[in-house]
Design a protein around this motif. Sequence first.
Motif, mmCIF file in Angstrom:
data_model
loop_
_atom_site.group_PDB
_atom_site.id
_atom_site.type_symbol
_atom_site.label_atom_id
_atom_site.label_comp_id
_atom_site.label_asym_id
_atom_site.label_seq_id
_atom_site.Cartn_x
_atom_site.Cartn_y
_atom_site.Cartn_z
ATOM 1 N N ARG A 76 -87.134 -86.737 59.073
ATOM 2 C CA ARG A 76 -86.505 -86.828 60.384
ATOM 3 C C ARG A 76 -87.358 -87.557 61.426
ATOM 4 N NH1 ARG A 76 -82.342 -83.058 60.872
ATOM 5 N NH2 ARG A 76 -81.884 -84.156 62.800
ATOM 6 N N ASP A 77 -88.568 -87.901 61.101
ATOM 7 C CA ASP A 77 -89.482 -88.537 62.046
ATOM 8 C C ASP A 77 -89.049 -89.974 62.317
ATOM 9 O OD1 ASP A 77 -91.585 -89.650 63.461
ATOM 10 O OD2 ASP A 77 -93.120 -88.553 62.341
ATOM 11 N N SER A 78 -88.500 -90.219 63.505
ATOM 12 C CA SER A 78 -87.943 -91.537 63.819
ATOM 13 C C SER A 78 -88.995 -92.587 64.116
ATOM 14 C CB SER A 78 -86.975 -91.433 64.996
ATOM 15 O OG SER A 78 -87.629 -90.938 66.135
ATOM 16 N N LEU A 106 -86.979 -80.885 65.827
ATOM 17 C CA LEU A 106 -85.890 -81.734 65.354
ATOM 18 C C LEU A 106 -86.394 -83.026 64.727
ATOM 19 C CD1 LEU A 106 -82.760 -81.896 65.340
ATOM 20 C CD2 LEU A 106 -82.926 -83.133 67.507
ATOM 21 N N PHE A 107 -87.495 -83.571 65.261
ATOM 22 C CA PHE A 107 -88.004 -84.856 64.784
ATOM 23 C C PHE A 107 -89.297 -84.701 63.974
ATOM 24 C CE2 PHE A 107 -85.349 -85.972 68.402
ATOM 25 C CZ PHE A 107 -84.654 -87.075 67.932
ATOM 26 N N HIS A 239 -91.213 -79.191 75.153
ATOM 27 C CA HIS A 239 -90.314 -79.991 74.321
ATOM 28 C C HIS A 239 -89.356 -79.115 73.508
ATOM 29 C CE1 HIS A 239 -91.583 -84.088 75.098
ATOM 30 N NE2 HIS A 239 -92.847 -83.679 75.107
ATOM 31 N N GLN A 240 -89.787 -77.923 73.136
ATOM 32 C CA GLN A 240 -88.856 -77.039 72.432
ATOM 33 C C GLN A 240 -87.770 -76.550 73.394
ATOM 34 O OE1 GLN A 240 -89.759 -77.562 69.301
ATOM 35 N NE2 GLN A 240 -91.628 -78.329 70.291
ATOM 36 N N ASN A 290 -71.570 -87.286 65.139
ATOM 37 C CA ASN A 290 -72.406 -88.166 64.303
ATOM 38 C C ASN A 290 -73.840 -88.109 64.828
ATOM 39 O OD1 ASN A 290 -70.059 -89.608 62.831
ATOM 40 N ND2 ASN A 290 -69.572 -89.954 64.983
ATOM 41 N N TYR A 291 -74.732 -87.583 64.009
ATOM 42 C CA TYR A 291 -76.103 -87.413 64.494
ATOM 43 C C TYR A 291 -77.023 -87.136 63.299
ATOM 44 C CZ TYR A 291 -79.754 -86.236 67.871
ATOM 45 O OH TYR A 291 -80.896 -86.228 68.615
ATOM 46 N N ALA A 292 -78.124 -86.403 63.562
ATOM 47 C CA ALA A 292 -79.077 -85.990 62.516
ATOM 48 C C ALA A 292 -79.591 -87.193 61.725
ATOM 49 C CB ALA A 292 -78.429 -84.970 61.581
#
Length: 460
Positions: A76-78, A106-107, A239-240, A290-292
């Motif tokens: 998940r790390d963009s 999330l990331f 951030h959380q 649409n995500y994730a």
Amino acid sequence: MQQQFEPSGIPVGCPAHGNIQLFGPEFGSDPEAYYAHLRSKGPSSPVDIAPGVEVELVTSYDASLYIFQNPGSFVRDSRRWADLNAGRVPEDSPALPMMGYRPNALFSDGAAHARLRQAVTDSLATVDEGRLARKTRQSADYLISGFSSDPLGQAELMAAYAQPLPLLVFSDLFGCPPEIGDRVITGISGIFEGTPDADVVLGGALTELIALKRRQPGEDLTTRLMVHSARLTDEEVLHQLVTLLSGGTAPLTAAIGTSSALYLSGDWPTGLPIEDAVVQTLWNYAPIANYAAHYPTHDVELGGRVLRANHPVLISFAAANTDPKLTEHREHRSAKAHLAFGAGPHACPAKDPAFMIAATAVESLVNRLPDVETRVPFKELVWAPSPWSRTLMTVPIRFTPRTVLSAAASRSTAAGTPPGAQSSVSANPPSAVPASRPAYAAPQHKGKLFSRFLAWTRGE
């Protein structure tokens, strides 16, 4: 650039990529047609999620589940995003706020993800379900009180109810004092509305909240995150909190609005409970559409397509949940088998509280306004044209005007009134309305919303 359709009904691709454009009013008006066309190409297909931003969109339920459950091949790390690193993503792209890296669960992947997620899940586990339900009902009563006495008996449910309700609940859940709670609500609302510097307002308010909780710990989610054995830094706590706010507000708003519209529509079967309307919303109108974004760590062959390493693969929760291969046997699956909350190690950690808040919000509306109904058939309601979420633009409702009081005000009123007049809800006959009055007017919730809510709960 607007999306156009060929005579066959197949959407025309982007001239730059030849991809289907998953944005704009045409997509927003009929996303199912887009998903059906994309399914004909296989379990996934390249699309433009924003101008100049190409992603692989997964529309198959089974393929989505495979990706969710294989974190070794799909991370998940963009910061891996190849096109972004090569400068091929426009700097002002609306995809960046949604897909750009942030130091939160999330990331994150692996040990970093496990550490942050454990802090979040353990903290959420301390939230008392009964107290959360009471706070949801209290928030609902306050918002309903703002429009329930409208002389015409009309309101717009999204702006007056579905949008502000999660913000009131979260401000209380995070232990915000009035002034900080007001700024948290202003900041997060501004982010979704595109208000300049809204992120600065939100960041400043949460920074002050964290500093306050360092000095004065409380029985709230912010304190729980701060004292967790994972030893989060103040920046990590911030951030959380931002993730919980942004990841909870918009989906809950959508779920409350759609579930209410479904339940109040003339087509809803008599006798089916409110919970069924929420479940149907999560299956057929997934609030996060649409995500994730996942990034393959190596080239992966899936259903005849090669998913390239470090190129974003987005999950279409909306398309996966309505996959014809799934719907043929959906009645034999658990009501919770939908992917609206994701799956695997990154599944939403707050899915049970979120479901409860949505169901309680609809229940409170029906209890306080027993004859409430929608003024527009469900099939004629307009959806927002966003590729990220599935949310209604407006839900016009009508009802018999009545006054909704806080519990404190109700007790005060009851002390000076005869028996039989102690209800917190009282019906009032419609009064004369000036001809110039609009059909309905959404109450103004800008500024000091949390302060006014807290004052209302005290009967002030």
